[in-house]
Design a protein around this motif. Structure first.
Motif, PDB file in Angstrom:
ATOM      1  N   PHE A 187       0.839  -1.195   0.000  1.00  0.00           N
ATOM      2  CA  PHE A 187       0.000   0.000   0.000  1.00  0.00           C
ATOM      3  C   PHE A 187       0.874   1.246   0.000  1.00  0.00           C
ATOM      4  N   ASN A 188       0.558   2.184  -0.899  1.00  0.00           N
ATOM      5  CA  ASN A 188       1.215   3.490  -0.926  1.00  0.00           C
ATOM      6  C   ASN A 188       2.740   3.335  -0.929  1.00  0.00           C
ATOM      7  N   ASN A 189       3.241   2.464  -1.798  1.00  0.00           N
ATOM      8  CA  ASN A 189       4.651   2.096  -1.779  1.00  0.00           C
ATOM      9  C   ASN A 189       5.162   1.983  -3.216  1.00  0.00           C
ATOM     10  N   ARG A 190       6.064   2.869  -3.619  1.00  0.00           N
ATOM     11  CA  ARG A 190       6.552   2.890  -5.000  1.00  0.00           C
ATOM     12  C   ARG A 190       7.731   1.948  -5.239  1.00  0.00           C
TER      13      ARG A 190
ATOM     14  N   ARG B  11       1.320  -1.764  -6.705  1.00  0.00           N
ATOM     15  CA  ARG B  11       1.128  -0.739  -5.674  1.00  0.00           C
ATOM     16  C   ARG B  11      -0.359  -0.440  -5.526  1.00  0.00           C
TER      17      ARG B  11
ATOM     18  N   PRO C   7      -2.347   2.525  -4.544  1.00  0.00           N
ATOM     19  CA  PRO C   7      -2.134   3.947  -4.254  1.00  0.00           C
ATOM     20  C   PRO C   7      -3.000   4.438  -3.099  1.00  0.00           C
ATOM     21  N   HIS C   8      -2.534   5.494  -2.462  1.00  0.00           N
ATOM     22  CA  HIS C   8      -3.318   6.136  -1.401  1.00  0.00           C
ATOM     23  C   HIS C   8      -4.606   6.694  -2.000  1.00  0.00           C
ATOM     24  N   SER C   9      -5.729   6.351  -1.399  1.00  0.00           N
ATOM     25  CA  SER C   9      -7.025   6.843  -1.873  1.00  0.00           C
ATOM     26  C   SER C   9      -8.057   6.605  -0.788  1.00  0.00           C
TER      27      SER C   9
ATOM     28  N   THR D 153     -10.203   2.400  -4.161  1.00  0.00           N
ATOM     29  CA  THR D 153      -9.043   1.514  -4.089  1.00  0.00           C
ATOM     30  C   THR D 153      -8.800   0.856  -5.448  1.00  0.00           C
TER      31      THR D 153
END
Length: 455
Positions: free
Chosen positions: A333-336, A341, A343-345, A350
């Motif tokens: 989660f939220n990790n590049r 990934r 993403p933050h949402s 999601t």
């Protein structure tokens, strides 16, 4: 005058192009290159009525434009033509041309009353159909990274970063998300924005990326995966044309510079049920089963489909440590630093961001592979393992990739045959095998430097 032979949307679009003289007929091939014909306006109705003939081998020409005889589409069948027909709704103005012009996408038939199964757009359409049969709708958006380069190569034939139009100096620094870079190249980004508006391409964000002269343009999500990929293929055409008009070279090559970031294609996907609810809706603290199963399906498909994500010799230069490029198939989660990934949402939005493919890949085929992996995961209910928190490069084993291996894996893949068809597996595999053999026959400057005098 409105034509009765054109679909209503295309006829209305053509009416808006005053004095339209020429139309480009565009057939995306397996490498994502646009091939086809340019016709006069008075020939367009005939194309809509009867189609246009193009060689079947065009779909699988290699990156240099040559027929790949090993596919069986060349001399073996007399280099037969096939009927290609306009894709309804894709007729658009070409705003960067000096005279009024339009363009329209084509799709190739198989000569037996159906569509040619190895056509990349058709490969994706069949995968999307399988979602529809289950009452599901994939929602897709594509992000494309690219370089704006000097139109002139250096004396050794290698690319140069562009001259900054504001400072007059060659770009050397890396300023990720730097607003001044966007300001400096505003003439380019404004022209791309205008072209996208004219062609109804839903581009909504431009950012300066992690290298001198590297940019990313994001497309809005679509509930039609085919349209999402049409957007991507046509955005690439617009970017290249506008860059050329401004004395620049736009390149979607995966790794043009050894010491700078590569360019990726990130595909965002969520899946709606028949009531329009997002199957992946959840929080990082409590990831739901549908999301986990989908990620596991992508993990299982990654080896079989790596040739789609990394189709060229240069594609493999991009997979280097600490460059925000996935080196395995982990998720988080939220990790590049991961491959898949989340993403933050907010919970309802999601989605999975698939980060493996390079910008040099074919968006139709990449999206088909991503969606097929998700569907398999939902069906098998596999477990992806725990999400990675923090730096995935330090916590996971690096996967070393080689072009020869990915061709072998692709050509032996039951997953590919099941989801894309055995004909596609054969044709695409043979195309890439021919390209690889041609590539490795060349003697490079590095070989001369290393071996000519030393051995």
């Amino acid at each position: 005058m409105k034509s009765n032979l054109l679909p209503d949307d295309d006829a209305a679009e053509l009416q808006q192009i005053a004095g339209c003289e020429m139309i480009d007929l565009l057939l995306p091939d397996m490498n994502g290159l646009l091939r086809g014909k340019r016709i006069t306006r008075d020939a367009l109705e005939k194309v809509y009525a009867n189609g246009v003939c193009l060689p079947m081998s065009l779909i699988a020409t290699d990156i240099t434009g040559n027929t790949v005889e090993e596919t069986g589409l060349g001399y073996d069948i007399g280099d037969e033509d096939r009927i290609c027909r306009p894709v309804p709704g894709t007729l658009k103005i070409v705003p960067w041309q000096s005279r009024p012009m339009a363009q329209v996408l084509l799709s190739m038939e198989d000569g037996k009353g159906g569509m040619f199964a190895a056509n990349p757009r058709e490969v994706l359409r069949r995968v999307v159909e399988r979602f529809a049969e289950k009452g599901l709708t994939p929602v897709v958006a594509v992000e494309l990274e690219f370089y704006l380069l000097d139109a002139q190569l250096d004396t050794s034939g290698h690319p140069l970063t562009s001259i900054n139009p504001s400072t007059g100096e060659r770009n050397k620094t890396t300023q990720v998300y730097y607003m001044e870079d966007l300001n400096d190249y505003q003439a380019f980004t404004d022209a791309v924005t205008e072209a996208c508006r004219a062609q109804h391409i839903p581009a909504d964000t431009a950012v300066a990326e992690y290298a001198p002269g590297q940019f990313e343009i994001n497309l809005k999500h679509r509930k039609d995966a085919l349209l999402a990929c049409d957007d991507a293929i046509l955005l690439k055409r617009a970017i290249k044309a506008i860059a050329s008009d401004q004395g620049l070279l736009a390149s979607f090559m995966a790794k043009p510079f050894v010491d700078q970031a590569g360019s990726g294609m990130h595909v965002h996907v969520s899946v709606l049920d028949k009531d329009g609810n997002n199957l992946f809706a959840c929080t990082p603290e409590r990831p739901n089963d549908a999301l986990r199963h989908a990620v596991a399906g992508l993990q299982a498909a990654s080896t079989d489909c790596m040739l789609v994500f990394a189709p060229h010799a240069n594609s493999y230069r991009r997979f280097v440590l600490n460059a925000f490029v996935p080196l395995n198939d982990c998720w988080g989660f939220n990790n590049r630093t991961v491959a898949m990934r989340i993403p933050h949402s907010d919970e309802a939005n999601t989605r999975i961001e698939h980060r493996i493919a390079g910008a040099d890949a074919n968006p139709y085929l990449v999206t088909a592979a991503v969606l097929a992996g998700i569907l398999q995961g939902l069906e098998t209910k596999a477990d992806p393992g725990p999400p990675v928190v923090g730096n995935a490069y330090e916590q996971t084993e690096t996967r070393e990739l080689f072009w020869r291996d990915t061709i072998r894996d692709f050509m032996a893949s039951d997953f590919v045959a099941k989801n894309f068809g055995s004909d596609f597996r054969h044709i695409y595999g043979q195309q890439k095998l021919k390209e690889m053999r041609s590539f490795y026959r060349e003697v490079t400057t590095l070989e001369i430097d290393w071996y000519l005098r030393q051995v």
